[in-house]
Design a protein around this motif. Sequence first.
Motif, short mmCIF file in Angstrom:
data_model
loop_
_atom_site.label_atom_id
_atom_site.label_comp_id
_atom_site.label_asym_id
_atom_site.label_seq_id
_atom_site.Cartn_x
_atom_site.Cartn_y
_atom_site.Cartn_z
N HIS A 117 -103.27 27.80 21.04
CA HIS A 117 -103.08 26.21 21.44
C HIS A 117 -102.09 26.46 22.85
N GLN A 118 -102.15 27.61 23.59
CA GLN A 118 -101.55 27.85 24.58
C GLN A 118 -100.01 27.36 24.84
N PRO A 119 -99.25 27.67 24.00
CA PRO A 119 -97.81 27.50 23.86
C PRO A 119 -97.18 28.04 25.11
N PRO A 120 -96.23 27.48 25.59
CA PRO A 120 -95.20 27.86 26.81
C PRO A 120 -94.26 29.06 26.21
N LEU A 121 -94.21 28.91 25.03
CA LEU A 121 -93.23 29.92 24.54
C LEU A 121 -93.64 30.41 23.05
N VAL A 122 -93.48 31.76 22.89
CA VAL A 122 -93.75 32.37 21.74
C VAL A 122 -92.44 32.78 20.98
N LEU A 123 -92.03 32.53 19.89
CA LEU A 123 -90.97 32.91 19.07
C LEU A 123 -91.49 34.07 18.02
N ALA A 124 -91.04 35.29 18.24
CA ALA A 124 -91.61 36.44 17.54
C ALA A 124 -90.35 37.15 16.65
N ASP A 125 -90.35 37.04 15.36
CA ASP A 125 -89.29 37.57 14.57
C ASP A 125 -89.85 39.00 13.97
N GLU A 126 -89.32 40.18 14.62
CA GLU A 126 -89.73 41.43 14.26
C GLU A 126 -91.05 41.61 13.93
N PRO A 127 -91.86 41.43 15.22
CA PRO A 127 -93.30 41.34 15.09
C PRO A 127 -93.79 42.94 15.02
N THR A 128 -93.03 43.83 15.09
CA THR A 128 -93.58 45.31 14.85
C THR A 128 -92.77 45.92 13.80
N GLY A 129 -91.98 45.12 13.16
CA GLY A 129 -91.04 45.59 11.84
C GLY A 129 -91.95 46.29 10.78
N ASN A 130 -93.15 46.02 10.69
CA ASN A 130 -93.95 46.57 9.59
C ASN A 130 -95.04 47.53 9.97
N LEU A 131 -94.95 47.95 11.20
CA LEU A 131 -96.08 48.73 11.73
C LEU A 131 -95.43 50.12 11.81
N ASP A 132 -96.24 51.01 11.91
CA ASP A 132 -96.01 52.26 12.35
C ASP A 132 -95.58 52.73 14.04
N THR A 133 -95.34 53.65 14.34
CA THR A 133 -94.83 53.70 15.91
C THR A 133 -95.84 53.53 16.57
N GLN A 134 -97.05 54.11 16.54
CA GLN A 134 -98.17 53.86 17.42
C GLN A 134 -98.45 52.59 17.36
N ALA A 135 -98.70 51.67 16.30
CA ALA A 135 -98.95 50.56 16.11
C ALA A 135 -97.92 49.66 16.95
#
Length: 243
Positions: A173-191
């Motif tokens: 929906h093209q928001p001006p702001l994205v809030l990201a809470d630990e967006p890579t916390g569940n991923l391995d290093t490469q991902a």
Amino acid sequence: MATQPPTASTTPSLLALQSARKSYNVGLASEVEVLHGIDLQLQAGEFVALVGPSGSGKSTLLNILGLLEPMTAGRYCLQGQETSQLSDEGLTLLRRQALGFVFQFHHLLPAFTALENVTLPALMAHGVVTGQDKARATELLKAVGLAQALHKKPSELSGGMQQRVAIARALVHQPPLVLADEPTGNLDTQASQEVFTLLRDIHASQGTAFLIVTHDPRMAERCDRLVEVVDGLIARDTHTPHP
């Protein structure tokens, strides 16, 4: 004492939080205050890391900024709107217009395809998914590298691919702001690196502002600004030099 970012903008803030306090009842006659008067401003197009030890108040602050829970005291303006003056319906509408959310856990619907998950916000908002909604979702999924996965379900995708679907959903929906809470916390290093690079690419190409909660110091260092919360207060707020 909190330090201010070394540069300031004369443009209106995307969000402005003033003297924000938050308390929780812990018994019949007692409460605990977890935010102790926080001031924070974000400008359009910023890319900010929000860091701090566990229990410092980061998640509570993010919930307040996301209009997911109210403050006990303070003032919060989002896109120039004073949120305390809005009804529940008004808050929902502002949240839908101004904010996108990416969480550590993808929260994709397992019975839906990638394309259907990305069009879900339109379905929830209007009760119907239009051809334009599908076209926008398809464009986003292609942009995040999932052109071949439009009709695959989450169980058929890797963790990194699922997070890419979640990012596309947050942007649909093209928001001006994205809030990201630990967006890579569940991923391995490469991902993790791939997802973070994707966020930076979106920021560069679309001008979307990001506020990213992270425990990863490497990710925080790659953001343009670092806000550190300690014991319910902002302990540091600085721009991050890049080579």
